[in-house]
Structures are given as structure tokens and as C-alpha cells.
Scaffold this motif. Structure first.
Motif, PDB file in Angstrom:
ATOM      1  N   LEU A 103       0.819  -1.220   0.000  1.00 28.54           N
ATOM      2  CA  LEU A 103       0.000   0.000   0.000  1.00 28.54           C
ATOM      3  C   LEU A 103       0.852   1.269   0.000  1.00 28.54           C
ATOM      4  CD1 LEU A 103      -2.872  -1.147   2.366  1.00 28.54           C
ATOM      5  CD2 LEU A 103      -2.874  -1.011  -0.136  1.00 28.54           C
ATOM      6  N   PRO A 104       1.842   1.428   0.888  1.00 29.86           N
ATOM      7  CA  PRO A 104       2.673   2.632   0.780  1.00 29.86           C
ATOM      8  C   PRO A 104       3.543   2.642  -0.475  1.00 29.86           C
ATOM      9  CG  PRO A 104       3.434   1.243   2.588  1.00 29.86           C
ATOM     10  CD  PRO A 104       2.149   0.659   2.088  1.00 29.86           C
ATOM     11  N   VAL A 105       3.903   1.472  -0.966  1.00 27.33           N
ATOM     12  CA  VAL A 105       4.663   1.423  -2.227  1.00 27.33           C
ATOM     13  C   VAL A 105       3.828   2.051  -3.341  1.00 27.33           C
ATOM     14  CG1 VAL A 105       5.602  -0.121  -3.993  1.00 27.33           C
ATOM     15  CG2 VAL A 105       6.069  -0.549  -1.579  1.00 27.33           C
ATOM     16  N   GLY A 106       2.558   1.676  -3.399  1.00 30.63           N
ATOM     17  CA  GLY A 106       1.671   2.255  -4.405  1.00 30.63           C
ATOM     18  C   GLY A 106       1.504   3.754  -4.235  1.00 30.63           C
ATOM     19  N   TYR A 107       1.401   4.210  -2.991  1.00 27.65           N
ATOM     20  CA  TYR A 107       1.258   5.650  -2.736  1.00 27.65           C
ATOM     21  C   TYR A 107       2.478   6.410  -3.241  1.00 27.65           C
ATOM     22  CZ  TYR A 107       1.130  10.069  -0.276  1.00 27.65           C
ATOM     23  OH  TYR A 107       1.162  11.399   0.013  1.00 27.65           O
ATOM     24  N   TYR A 108       3.666   5.935  -2.898  1.00 32.80           N
ATOM     25  CA  TYR A 108       4.869   6.657  -3.303  1.00 32.80           C
ATOM     26  C   TYR A 108       5.128   6.548  -4.801  1.00 32.80           C
ATOM     27  CZ  TYR A 108       5.882   7.756   1.488  1.00 32.80           C
ATOM     28  OH  TYR A 108       5.804   8.261   2.750  1.00 32.80           O
ATOM     29  N   LEU A 109       4.704   5.467  -5.418  1.00 36.97           N
ATOM     30  CA  LEU A 109       4.813   5.394  -6.877  1.00 36.97           C
ATOM     31  C   LEU A 109       3.878   6.405  -7.535  1.00 36.97           C
ATOM     32  CD1 LEU A 109       5.121   1.554  -7.457  1.00 36.97           C
ATOM     33  CD2 LEU A 109       6.796   3.288  -8.071  1.00 36.97           C
ATOM     34  N   ARG A 110       2.689   6.569  -6.975  1.00 40.11           N
ATOM     35  CA  ARG A 110       1.763   7.564  -7.529  1.00 40.11           C
ATOM     36  C   ARG A 110       2.322   8.976  -7.343  1.00 40.11           C
ATOM     37  NH1 ARG A 110      -3.652   7.475  -8.327  1.00 40.11           N
ATOM     38  NH2 ARG A 110      -3.727   9.278  -6.958  1.00 40.11           N
ATOM     39  N   GLU A 111       2.929   9.227  -6.196  1.00 35.95           N
ATOM     40  CA  GLU A 111       3.511  10.546  -5.936  1.00 35.95           C
ATOM     41  C   GLU A 111       4.732  10.812  -6.811  1.00 35.95           C
ATOM     42  OE1 GLU A 111       2.417  13.043  -3.856  1.00 35.95           O
ATOM     43  OE2 GLU A 111       0.622  11.784  -3.727  1.00 35.95           O
ATOM     44  N   ALA A 112       5.394   9.764  -7.274  1.00 34.40           N
ATOM     45  CA  ALA A 112       6.592   9.909  -8.100  1.00 34.40           C
ATOM     46  C   ALA A 112       6.246   9.913  -9.587  1.00 34.40           C
ATOM     47  CB  ALA A 112       7.568   8.780  -7.801  1.00 34.40           C
ATOM     48  N   ALA A 113       5.042  10.312  -9.917  1.00 35.14           N
ATOM     49  CA  ALA A 113       4.591  10.459 -11.310  1.00 35.14           C
ATOM     50  C   ALA A 113       4.461   9.129 -12.042  1.00 35.14           C
ATOM     51  CB  ALA A 113       5.499  11.415 -12.087  1.00 35.14           C
TER      52      ALA A 113
END
Length: 149
Positions: free
Chosen positions: A99-109
């Protein structure tokens, strides 16, 4: 049916329904697929080291080793699921880490990859926490802190 020994009591336990549900097989497959991806990522990192495309070799070696160790752990979880062993808590923890991996991937464009990581977490949780999987591994049957047993 139990086989008994005069000195030891019941020595073997056999459950009537020994068929493994398809959800456990699919969950093991997901963990093994992730393990395969991590092995490939570690190999790719090693190739990058050998071709000289990294700034710090020690950092790249550390990342490749961590990928291989995580792959070994995912392989272990998949193997225990196929053996119908109770490893649900560890599998759920590993699924929640996506879940946090997905969040940070979304934040990293990388919004599509981030949503795919969230979907992966949802699939892993659904396969491991569904009723047939939990019953097959005996998750929730053992109460270590109960007083009456």
C-alpha cells in the motif's frame, strides 16, 4: 481418523478434507511471481554493476542482495501456503506493505504503477483472507492466551 499408540495416545491426525482450495494455490502463485520478479530485479542490478552504470557499487550490491533476500522470503511464504501451513499473518503483513509502495509510486509520477501496486495488495489480501484459505491453514483456530484449554 486417528491412529493410536498405547503409550502416546493419538500419534497421527488426518483431516477428512485434505483438498487445498484454489485460493491458496493462487496466493502461492502470486508470492512466487513476486519472488521471480525480485530475483530478476537483483540480476538486473548485478548487470548494471558489471556494466558500470551505477554511481556507487556498494549501494547497488546492497540493493541486489536485499532483492534476493526478499525473493527468498516470498518464495518461503508461497511454499508454506502450498503446504497449507498457517502463515496468514506474515502474508497479510507483506500484502499491506504494497500500500505505501503504491502511494509513493503515484507521488513519483507513476500513477498507473501505483494503482497496480494497490491492486496487487488487494488481490493478495483477498486470496489469503478468504474463508477457504483461512480454514485450510487453520488460521484463527489456535488461541494461545485462552484460559480454558
Amino acid at each position: 481418523m486417528n491412529e493410536t499408540d498405547a503409550d502416546m495416545g493419538a500419534v497421527t491426525e488426518s483431516h477428512g478434507d485434505s483438498a487445498r482450495p484454489w485460493t491458496l494455490t493462487a496466493a502461492a502463485g502470486v508470492f512466487w511471481l513476486l519472488a521471480t520478479g525480485l530475483v530478476a530485479a537483483g540480476a538486473w542490478g548485478l548487470i548494471e554493476i558489471l556494466t558500470g552504470h551505477v554511481d556507487t557499487v556498494s549501494g547497488a550490491v546492497g540493493i541486489a542482495l536485499m532483492a534476493w533476500l526478499a525473493a527468498l522470503y516470498y518464495w518461503f511464504i508461497g511454499r508454506r501456503l502450498l503446504q497449507c501451513r498457517d502463515i496468514v499473518a506474515q502474508a497479510v503483513f507483506q500484502a499491506l506493505l504494497w500500500l505505501p509502495v503504491g502511494y509513493y509510486l503515484r507521488e513519483a509520477a507513476h500513477p498507473v504503477v501505483g494503482v497496480a501496486a494497490w491492486a496487487l495488495a488487494a488481490v493478495m489480501l483477498a486470496l489469503v483472507l478468504c474463508g477457504p484459505s483461512r480454514r485450510a491453514v487453520g488460521f484463527g483456530e489456535h488461541r494461545p492466551f485462552s484460559e480454558g484449554e
